[in-house]
Write an enzyme that holds these catalytic residues in place. Structure first.
Site: not given
Ligand code: 13P
Length: 336
Positions: A177, A219
């Site tokens: 991510e 992600k």
């Molecule tokens: P949000 O969808 O609230 O941004 O959170 C997702 C997430 O896991 C961020 O690391």
């Protein structure tokens, strides 16, 4: 662990019409969310809230897995069923956040690097035994005057790739991510450029570290104008920019991409995902891994009466899951 098993898990995470619920807030972050609605941040309240979410009836209709926090994967339902078992029994894959948060990047004011590589192999081994089959590591890229630097992007990409290789060695699918943060007065083109450079650096690092893309999930953040830019981008504009950016940077061998919500409204997060899927066919399944956009409405309801509002709060979790599940197929409509 064979690549086939990793690939199978990765594909199950993005099964048609299904996505991930992110409930991996650290104790500091969940305290902020609880403070916002007047709930005391005790271990029991955190446990009860996570039980509410994970025990939502028929959640697996639209949810393939959940990302848990270290404390949560060690907790159980009130009746003593470990959360990871509850999930597996209901056909959902347990995931675990394994990074140790962001820290100032020395020499680069305003920029951060995610830490947590030291000792990670042993922690992953334990999480696998506790039932986790995928893991998440979040890098944060801020946009501002003269930032992000190439150094920040590359340092974060390198850490993500090191983490991903360790995950695969231990039998866990890495969810990588790199979040390009929405805050700032930048325009949508700047967000596009930063996201493009970030993803290029990430996939170069994954390649250098021998990470098998077939057993990896991205992600991603969406391409949006900065929250204080005063700019308004239409749903189609955001969807088209995000898709173009992903298509130019993400190899087609990746089994799937899930999005974070990042502070978008519940409806915007759903509408953007739906629009991208309507613009398909795309090279990979596009689904969701929302935290706030899955939970906000439920948390608000629950906070009004934590003893009595459980079923009502679960109904809103199910509704959010259903809306996002339909959006993952490009079949959502506002009225749906
Ligand atoms: P949000 O969808 O609230 O941004 O959170 C997702 C997430 O896991 C961020 O690391």
């Amino acid at each position: 662990m064979s690549i086939e098993q990793l690939a199978e898990t990765a594909l199950a995470m993005v099964a048609p019409g299904k996505g991930i619920i992110a409930i991996d807030e650290s104790n500091a972050t969940i305290k902020k969310r609880f403070d916002g609605v007047g709930i005391e941040c005790t271990e029991e309240n955190r446990r009860a809230y996570r039980e509410l979410l994970l025990a939502t009836p028929k959640l697996s209709d639209y949810i393939s897995g959940a990302i848990l926090f270290d404390e949560t994967i060690r907790q159980s339902t009130r009746d003593g069923v470990p959360f990871a078992k509850l999930m597996a029994d209901n056909g959902m894959i347990p995931g675990i956040k394994v990074d140790k948060g962001t820290h100032a990047l020395a020499g680069f004011p305003g920029e951060v690097v995610t830490e947590g590589l030291d000792g990670l192999r042993a922690r992953l081994e334990e999480y696998y035994k506790l039932g986790a089959r995928f893991a998440k590591w979040r890098a944060v890229i801020n946009i501002g005057d003269d930032i992000p630097s190439g150094t920040c992007i590359d340092a974060n990409a390198h850490a993500l790739a090191r983490y991903a290789a360790l995950c695969q060695e231990q039998g866990l699918v890495p969810m990588v991510e790199p979040e390009v943060i929405m805050d700032g007065n930048h325009d949508i083109d700047t967000c596009y450029e930063v996201t493009e450079v970030t993803l290029r650096s990430l996939f170069a690092s994954l390649y250098e570290q021998n990470v098998m893309l077939e057993g990896t999930i991205l992600k991603a953040s969406m391409v949006l104008p900065g929250t204080t830019s005063g700019d308004d981008a239409s749903v189609e504009e955001v969807a088209a920019a995000t898709l173009q950016c992903l298509k130019s940077t993400v190899p087609a061998t990746l089994p799937g991409i899930v999005f974070l919500s990042g502070g978008q409204s519940d409806e915007a997060a759903t509408a953007h995902l739906d629009a991208m899927n309507r613009m398909g066919p795309n090279p990979w399944p596009l689904s969701f891994s929302y935290g706030r956009a899955m939970q906000s409405a439920a948390l608000k309801l629950w906070s009004q009466d934590i003893a009595r509002n459980v079923a009502e709060a679960q109904a809103t979790v199910y509704e959010r899951a259903r809306a996002n599940g339909l959006a993952a197929l490009g079949e959502w409509s506002k009225a749906a």
